[in-house]
Scaffold this motif. Structure first.
Motif, PDB file in Angstrom:
ATOM      1  N   UNK A 215       8.325 126.021  11.397  1.00 41.05           N
ATOM      2  CA  UNK A 215       9.088 125.573  10.230  1.00 41.05           C
ATOM      3  C   UNK A 215       8.870 126.555   9.073  1.00 41.05           C
ATOM      4  N   UNK A 216       9.632 126.375   7.987  1.00 33.44           N
ATOM      5  CA  UNK A 216       9.308 127.105   6.748  1.00 33.44           C
ATOM      6  C   UNK A 216       7.883 126.785   6.295  1.00 33.44           C
ATOM      7  N   UNK A 217       7.286 127.692   5.557  1.00 35.57           N
ATOM      8  CA  UNK A 217       5.856 127.630   5.231  1.00 35.57           C
ATOM      9  C   UNK A 217       5.442 126.340   4.544  1.00 35.57           C
ATOM     10  N   UNK A 218       6.319 125.764   3.738  1.00 34.40           N
ATOM     11  CA  UNK A 218       5.937 124.571   2.973  1.00 34.40           C
ATOM     12  C   UNK A 218       5.961 123.290   3.809  1.00 34.40           C
ATOM     13  N   UNK A 219       6.486 123.347   5.026  1.00 31.52           N
ATOM     14  CA  UNK A 219       6.550 122.156   5.883  1.00 31.52           C
ATOM     15  C   UNK A 219       5.391 122.199   6.879  1.00 31.52           C
ATOM     16  N   UNK A 220       4.508 121.181   6.799  1.00 30.00           N
ATOM     17  CA  UNK A 220       3.259 121.249   7.565  1.00 30.00           C
ATOM     18  C   UNK A 220       3.078 120.101   8.564  1.00 30.00           C
ATOM     19  N   UNK A 221       4.086 119.252   8.714  1.00 29.14           N
ATOM     20  CA  UNK A 221       3.944 118.080   9.584  1.00 29.14           C
ATOM     21  C   UNK A 221       4.582 118.358  10.940  1.00 29.14           C
ATOM     22  N   UNK A 222       3.801 118.303  12.021  1.00 28.50           N
ATOM     23  CA  UNK A 222       4.372 118.528  13.353  1.00 28.50           C
ATOM     24  C   UNK A 222       5.123 117.301  13.848  1.00 28.50           C
ATOM     25  N   UNK A 223       5.756 117.424  14.990  1.00 30.68           N
ATOM     26  CA  UNK A 223       6.427 116.277  15.602  1.00 30.68           C
ATOM     27  C   UNK A 223       6.461 116.478  17.113  1.00 30.68           C
ATOM     28  N   UNK A 224       7.069 115.511  17.790  1.00 30.12           N
ATOM     29  CA  UNK A 224       7.231 115.569  19.245  1.00 30.12           C
ATOM     30  C   UNK A 224       8.685 115.255  19.546  1.00 30.12           C
ATOM     31  N   UNK A 225       9.407 116.219  20.072  1.00 29.42           N
ATOM     32  CA  UNK A 225      10.799 115.992  20.438  1.00 29.42           C
ATOM     33  C   UNK A 225      10.875 115.390  21.837  1.00 29.42           C
ATOM     34  N   UNK A 226      11.884 114.566  22.052  1.00 30.82           N
ATOM     35  CA  UNK A 226      11.981 113.899  23.353  1.00 30.82           C
ATOM     36  C   UNK A 226      13.361 113.302  23.546  1.00 30.82           C
ATOM     37  N   UNK A 227      13.671 113.016  24.811  1.00 30.83           N
ATOM     38  CA  UNK A 227      14.845 112.222  25.185  1.00 30.83           C
ATOM     39  C   UNK A 227      14.327 111.104  26.082  1.00 30.83           C
ATOM     40  N   UNK A 228      14.533 109.866  25.650  1.00 24.65           N
ATOM     41  CA  UNK A 228      13.932 108.719  26.333  1.00 24.65           C
ATOM     42  C   UNK A 228      14.917 107.562  26.334  1.00 24.65           C
ATOM     43  N   UNK A 229      14.914 106.794  27.426  1.00 25.57           N
ATOM     44  CA  UNK A 229      15.739 105.587  27.497  1.00 25.57           C
ATOM     45  C   UNK A 229      14.904 104.422  28.006  1.00 25.57           C
ATOM     46  N   UNK A 230      15.035 103.285  27.343  1.00 25.84           N
ATOM     47  CA  UNK A 230      14.473 102.015  27.803  1.00 25.84           C
ATOM     48  C   UNK A 230      15.643 101.161  28.279  1.00 25.84           C
ATOM     49  N   UNK A 231      15.537 100.638  29.511  1.00 22.52           N
ATOM     50  CA  UNK A 231      16.616  99.859  30.101  1.00 22.52           C
ATOM     51  C   UNK A 231      16.062  98.529  30.587  1.00 22.52           C
ATOM     52  N   UNK A 232      16.801  97.445  30.312  1.00 23.78           N
ATOM     53  CA  UNK A 232      16.348  96.114  30.701  1.00 23.78           C
ATOM     54  C   UNK A 232      17.349  95.459  31.657  1.00 23.78           C
ATOM     55  N   UNK A 233      16.816  94.639  32.545  1.00 23.39           N
ATOM     56  CA  UNK A 233      17.647  93.855  33.444  1.00 23.39           C
ATOM     57  C   UNK A 233      16.762  93.094  34.417  1.00 23.39           C
ATOM     58  N   UNK A 234      17.345  92.140  35.097  1.00 18.65           N
ATOM     59  CA  UNK A 234      16.617  91.360  36.105  1.00 18.65           C
ATOM     60  C   UNK A 234      16.979  91.889  37.482  1.00 18.65           C
ATOM     61  N   UNK A 235      15.999  92.403  38.246  1.00 16.86           N
ATOM     62  CA  UNK A 235      16.315  93.015  39.535  1.00 16.86           C
ATOM     63  C   UNK A 235      16.859  92.015  40.548  1.00 16.86           C
ATOM     64  N   UNK A 236      17.780  92.496  41.353  1.00 17.09           N
ATOM     65  CA  UNK A 236      18.269  91.766  42.520  1.00 17.09           C
ATOM     66  C   UNK A 236      17.551  92.328  43.741  1.00 17.09           C
ATOM     67  N   UNK A 237      16.966  91.453  44.551  1.00 18.19           N
ATOM     68  CA  UNK A 237      16.280  91.897  45.755  1.00 18.19           C
ATOM     69  C   UNK A 237      17.311  92.153  46.855  1.00 18.19           C
ATOM     70  N   UNK A 238      17.259  93.302  47.479  1.00 23.80           N
ATOM     71  CA  UNK A 238      18.221  93.663  48.513  1.00 23.80           C
ATOM     72  C   UNK A 238      17.796  93.130  49.878  1.00 23.80           C
ATOM     73  N   UNK A 239      18.771  92.877  50.731  1.00 26.12           N
ATOM     74  CA  UNK A 239      18.470  92.512  52.115  1.00 26.12           C
ATOM     75  C   UNK A 239      17.850  93.722  52.821  1.00 26.12           C
ATOM     76  N   UNK A 240      17.242  93.494  53.972  1.00 23.65           N
ATOM     77  CA  UNK A 240      16.630  94.590  54.719  1.00 23.65           C
ATOM     78  C   UNK A 240      17.653  95.663  55.076  1.00 23.65           C
ATOM     79  N   UNK A 241      18.834  95.231  55.510  1.00 25.54           N
ATOM     80  CA  UNK A 241      19.860  96.203  55.882  1.00 25.54           C
ATOM     81  C   UNK A 241      20.342  97.008  54.673  1.00 25.54           C
ATOM     82  N   UNK A 242      20.542  96.316  53.549  1.00 21.98           N
ATOM     83  CA  UNK A 242      21.003  97.030  52.357  1.00 21.98           C
ATOM     84  C   UNK A 242      19.908  97.941  51.828  1.00 21.98           C
ATOM     85  N   UNK A 243      18.667  97.487  51.909  1.00 21.22           N
ATOM     86  CA  UNK A 243      17.556  98.329  51.494  1.00 21.22           C
ATOM     87  C   UNK A 243      17.525  99.613  52.324  1.00 21.22           C
ATOM     88  N   UNK A 244      17.709  99.489  53.642  1.00 23.90           N
ATOM     89  CA  UNK A 244      17.686 100.675  54.498  1.00 23.90           C
ATOM     90  C   UNK A 244      18.834 101.617  54.138  1.00 23.90           C
TER      91      UNK A 244
END
Length: 206
Positions: A90-119
């Motif tokens: 950064x320019x000399x007068x800026x002294x605070x670091x940071x952490x850049x990132x790309x992140x996603x939080x996703x919510x839902x209730x899982x559906x359990x698959x049958x054995x055939x669909x799982x395969x």
């Protein structure tokens, strides 16, 4: 996730892209025994709804019981490129670091698959990652043996009901500072993160 309105990512297509490019997910459940976290690959499943995000994956037994899958909502965390940004860029007068990132939080209730669909889903998962190999492997090379191994897994489908995503890539900095950060992340000696540099460049040029 921290409340940072300036970095909110609300574009469903961009969230799908993040998942496609970063398929190693953290699954978090709040169960009767406490908080449980596991890590598994996920892939997107096509859906007729253009705004839908649908994930398919599997867990190894007995994780389906540890997570109480299908009984309540879970959180899936997708972590994209990330890295330290030094104030030395950064320019000399800026002294605070940071952490850049790309992140996603996703919510839902899982559906359990049958054995055939799982395969079927397991086969598609293998085919998805093997397609770039010179001689791709596939579960059908030994279907009987693959089905025996598959019995140690439980397939899940997660239709995302809501998400909270962040694209924190120094958008609040002047263009010349962004260019310096990209250069340091791409070629720097100490904190090079080329994938993060590429993400910043993509957003900068968009």
């Amino acid at each position: 996730m921290r409340h940072t309105p300036g970095f909110v990512l609300s574009d469903v297509d961009e969230v799908r892209r993040l998942i496609r490019e970063n398929p190693w997910a953290t699954i978090v459940s709040h169960t009767g025994e406490g908080i449980v976290a596991s890590h598994y690959p996920v892939v997107l499943e096509p859906d007729d709804d253009p705004d839908a995000i649908v994930l398919v994956s599997h867990v190894g037994r007995p994780d389906e019981r540890s997570h109480e899958l299908g009984e309540h909502e879970v959180l899936v965390v997708i972590q994209g490129p990330h890295g330290y940004v030094s104030p030395g860029w950064y320019p000399a007068e800026q002294i605070i670091p940071t952490w850049n990132h790309v992140t996603a939080h996703l919510w839902g209730t899982p559906e359990i698959l049958s054995d055939d669909e799982n395969f079927r889903v397991l086969g598609e998962l293998v085919d998805h990652f093997e397609q770039v190999m010179p001689e791709p492997s596939t579960l059908t090379l030994d279907e009987a043996g693959s089905r025996r191994v598959a019995k140690g897994t439980v397939g899940i489908r997660l239709r995302v009901t809501r998400f909270d995503a962040r694209l924190k890539l120094s958008q609040n900095k002047p263009p010349e500072v962004v260019d310096r950060i990209i250069d340091e992340l791409e070629h720097g000696e100490h904190y090079a993160q080329p994938s993060l540099a590429a993400e910043m460049r993509r957003v900068r040029d968009r």
